[in-house]
Design a protein around this motif. Structure first.
Motif, PDB file in Angstrom:
ATOM      1  N   MET A   1     -39.652  28.753 -44.176  1.00 25.62           N
ATOM      2  CA  MET A   1     -39.114  29.409 -45.151  1.00 25.62           C
ATOM      3  C   MET A   1     -40.574  29.734 -46.040  1.00 25.62           C
ATOM      4  N   THR A   2     -40.503  31.127 -46.480  1.00 29.18           N
ATOM      5  CA  THR A   2     -41.506  31.618 -47.445  1.00 29.18           C
ATOM      6  C   THR A   2     -41.413  30.883 -48.776  1.00 29.18           C
ATOM      7  N   ASN A   3     -42.415  30.278 -49.184  1.00 34.80           N
ATOM      8  CA  ASN A   3     -42.526  29.832 -50.602  1.00 34.80           C
ATOM      9  C   ASN A   3     -42.301  31.064 -51.673  1.00 34.80           C
ATOM     10  N   PRO A   4     -41.620  31.222 -52.516  1.00 31.90           N
ATOM     11  CA  PRO A   4     -41.297  32.333 -53.468  1.00 31.90           C
ATOM     12  C   PRO A   4     -42.430  32.392 -54.565  1.00 31.90           C
ATOM     13  N   LEU A   5     -43.326  31.408 -54.390  1.00 34.08           N
ATOM     14  CA  LEU A   5     -44.482  31.397 -55.390  1.00 34.08           C
ATOM     15  C   LEU A   5     -45.779  31.970 -54.693  1.00 34.08           C
ATOM     16  N   ILE A   6     -45.603  32.194 -53.399  1.00 34.50           N
ATOM     17  CA  ILE A   6     -46.749  32.955 -52.662  1.00 34.50           C
ATOM     18  C   ILE A   6     -46.401  34.318 -52.498  1.00 34.50           C
ATOM     19  N   LYS A   7     -46.936  35.188 -53.325  1.00 36.22           N
ATOM     20  CA  LYS A   7     -46.857  36.681 -53.171  1.00 36.22           C
ATOM     21  C   LYS A   7     -47.864  37.481 -52.778  1.00 36.22           C
ATOM     22  N   THR A   8     -47.624  38.493 -51.783  1.00 37.47           N
ATOM     23  CA  THR A   8     -48.895  39.209 -51.402  1.00 37.47           C
ATOM     24  C   THR A   8     -49.516  40.280 -52.711  1.00 37.47           C
ATOM     25  N   GLU A   9     -48.670  40.412 -53.868  1.00 38.87           N
ATOM     26  CA  GLU A   9     -48.989  41.150 -54.730  1.00 38.87           C
ATOM     27  C   GLU A   9     -49.900  40.578 -55.700  1.00 38.87           C
ATOM     28  N   PHE A  10     -50.314  39.073 -55.400  1.00 36.04           N
ATOM     29  CA  PHE A  10     -51.048  38.167 -56.165  1.00 36.04           C
ATOM     30  C   PHE A  10     -51.977  37.524 -55.161  1.00 36.04           C
ATOM     31  N   PRO A  11     -52.676  37.967 -54.469  1.00 36.00           N
ATOM     32  CA  PRO A  11     -53.448  37.090 -53.232  1.00 36.00           C
ATOM     33  C   PRO A  11     -54.135  35.987 -53.875  1.00 36.00           C
ATOM     34  N   LEU A  12     -54.766  36.226 -55.109  1.00 34.26           N
ATOM     35  CA  LEU A  12     -55.844  35.108 -55.714  1.00 34.26           C
ATOM     36  C   LEU A  12     -54.933  34.063 -56.080  1.00 34.26           C
ATOM     37  N   SER A  13     -53.743  34.309 -56.462  1.00 33.96           N
ATOM     38  CA  SER A  13     -52.880  33.100 -57.102  1.00 33.96           C
ATOM     39  C   SER A  13     -52.271  32.300 -55.991  1.00 33.96           C
ATOM     40  N   ALA A  14     -52.025  33.168 -54.813  1.00 36.28           N
ATOM     41  CA  ALA A  14     -51.456  32.674 -53.647  1.00 36.28           C
ATOM     42  C   ALA A  14     -52.310  31.262 -53.071  1.00 36.28           C
ATOM     43  N   LYS A  15     -53.607  31.274 -53.502  1.00 31.70           N
ATOM     44  CA  LYS A  15     -54.419  30.011 -53.150  1.00 31.70           C
ATOM     45  C   LYS A  15     -53.967  28.720 -53.836  1.00 31.70           C
ATOM     46  N   TYR A  16     -53.563  28.992 -55.020  1.00 35.23           N
ATOM     47  CA  TYR A  16     -53.191  27.757 -55.752  1.00 35.23           C
ATOM     48  C   TYR A  16     -51.741  27.059 -55.642  1.00 35.23           C
ATOM     49  N   ASP A  17     -51.906  25.726 -55.590  1.00 32.93           N
ATOM     50  CA  ASP A  17     -50.618  24.946 -55.447  1.00 32.93           C
ATOM     51  C   ASP A  17     -49.563  25.269 -56.414  1.00 32.93           C
ATOM     52  N   PRO A  18     -48.389  25.475 -55.470  1.00 31.82           N
ATOM     53  CA  PRO A  18     -47.253  26.012 -56.182  1.00 31.82           C
ATOM     54  C   PRO A  18     -46.743  24.854 -57.050  1.00 31.82           C
ATOM     55  N   ASP A  19     -46.799  23.578 -56.776  1.00 29.66           N
ATOM     56  CA  ASP A  19     -46.300  22.643 -57.484  1.00 29.66           C
ATOM     57  C   ASP A  19     -47.283  22.466 -58.891  1.00 29.66           C
ATOM     58  N   TRP A  20     -48.493  23.029 -58.885  1.00 34.98           N
ATOM     59  CA  TRP A  20     -49.248  23.059 -59.946  1.00 34.98           C
ATOM     60  C   TRP A  20     -49.021  24.038 -61.145  1.00 34.98           C
ATOM     61  N   MET A  21     -48.463  25.206 -60.414  1.00 33.99           N
ATOM     62  CA  MET A  21     -47.953  25.979 -61.323  1.00 33.99           C
ATOM     63  C   MET A  21     -46.586  25.724 -61.884  1.00 33.99           C
ATOM     64  N   LEU A  22     -45.764  24.882 -61.222  1.00 38.31           N
ATOM     65  CA  LEU A  22     -44.446  24.502 -61.839  1.00 38.31           C
ATOM     66  C   LEU A  22     -44.697  23.309 -62.833  1.00 38.31           C
ATOM     67  N   ASP A  23     -45.613  22.550 -62.576  1.00 40.99           N
ATOM     68  CA  ASP A  23     -45.815  21.504 -63.300  1.00 40.99           C
ATOM     69  C   ASP A  23     -46.492  21.843 -64.578  1.00 40.99           C
TER      70      ASP A  23
END
Length: 272
Positions: free
Chosen positions: A1-23
């Motif tokens: 299942m694709t993580n909704p926080l990994i978006k092709t529109e934001f390739p640099l952001s996709a390198k970051y831990d989704p949990d870090w963004m959420l926390d």
């Protein structure tokens, strides 16, 4: 299942831990918005950047890691000690300088920064017609200023019903502070009034409402939400009214030469 926080529109952001963004979230995904803003900026190693209203310093860490800039991470509410810990953990403690500062009382010398940015904060103080002139005093002539804020895709005088009525969770999207949401045309005119800036770019984020909606859903599913979700109202709106506005400009020499003197202050064309 694709993580909704990994978006092709934001390739640099996709390198970051989704949990870090959420926390560390305090609203719409600031890392995505900073990546979009950075597309309009000439960021490079060694530049001094003010990140005004940085929250938990995610945007500051992002800029330091991706572009090698020095970032003064300024926020009124979040402790500099906490942001220092986050910057150190991200490996950019030598580039991020957290501090507590109020937007109208910035403790910096004039012409100190090469770039000034603000993500999801400028609407709280920047609608004042005098504020841009104040803020750009801290920017070197030729330096860039940029902001991204929640905004309107079209204006209205009466709040649309789907934004004014409670969602199924009881949360009403439109609160009094939302009157600081403005259209791109409004921001363009607002910044154009200031002769201290030039090369003005103002636009809206494509599918901004969808990115906001997806992040709201991800935060809700994680159980880390600080506030009830606005995803339901955003899904009904589908960008009819709600989105994100970006503004980028460059400081001219006009203010330093014609408007401001440390001895006499702002003249505004009036002698005496």
């Amino acid at each position: 299942m694709t993580n909704p926080l990994i978006k092709t529109e934001f390739p640099l952001s996709a390198k970051y831990d989704p949990d870090w963004m959420l926390d560390n979230q305090m609203g719409p995904n600031a890392v995505w918005l900073m990546e979009w803003l950075a597309e309009g900026l000439a960021l490079r190693p060694g530049l001094r950047v003010l990140d005004l209203g940085c929250g938990r310093a995610m945007t500051s860490i992002f800029m330091a890691r991706e572009f090698g800039v020095q970032v003064w991470a300024a926020d009124l509410w979040i402790s500099p000690d906490f942001n220092r810990v986050r910057a150190d953990a991200a490996g950019v403690g030598a580039l991020v300088y957290p501090l507590r500062a109020e937007a109208h009382a910035l403790p910096f010398p004039e012409s100190f920064f090469d770039v000034i940015v603000s993500v999801d904060a400028y609407q709280y103080f920047g609608t004042d017609v005098l504020y841009l002139g104040y803020l750009t005093r801290f920017l070197k002539p030729g330096g860039q200023i940029g902001m991204v804020v929640p905004g309107l895709t079209q204006g209205f005088s009466e709040v649309p019903e789907h934004l004014a009525q409670p969602q199924s969770n009881g949360k009403v999207f439109w609160e009094d502070e939302c009157w600081s949401f403005k259209t791109s045309d409004w921001w363009r005119e607002h910044w154009s009034l200031n002769r201290g800036v030039t090369d003005l770019l103002v636009d809206t984020l494509p599918d901004g409402w969808l990115h906001w909606h997806d992040f709201e859903r991800a935060v809700e599913a994680s159980g880390k939400a600080l506030f009830p979700s606005d995803a339901e109202a955003l899904a009904v709106d589908r960008g009819a009214y709600i989105g994100f506005v970006r503004a980028v400009a460059r400081r001219t020499d006009w203010m330093a030469e014609n408007l401001y003197s440390p001895d006499v202050g702002v003249r505004c064309g009036v002698d005496g």
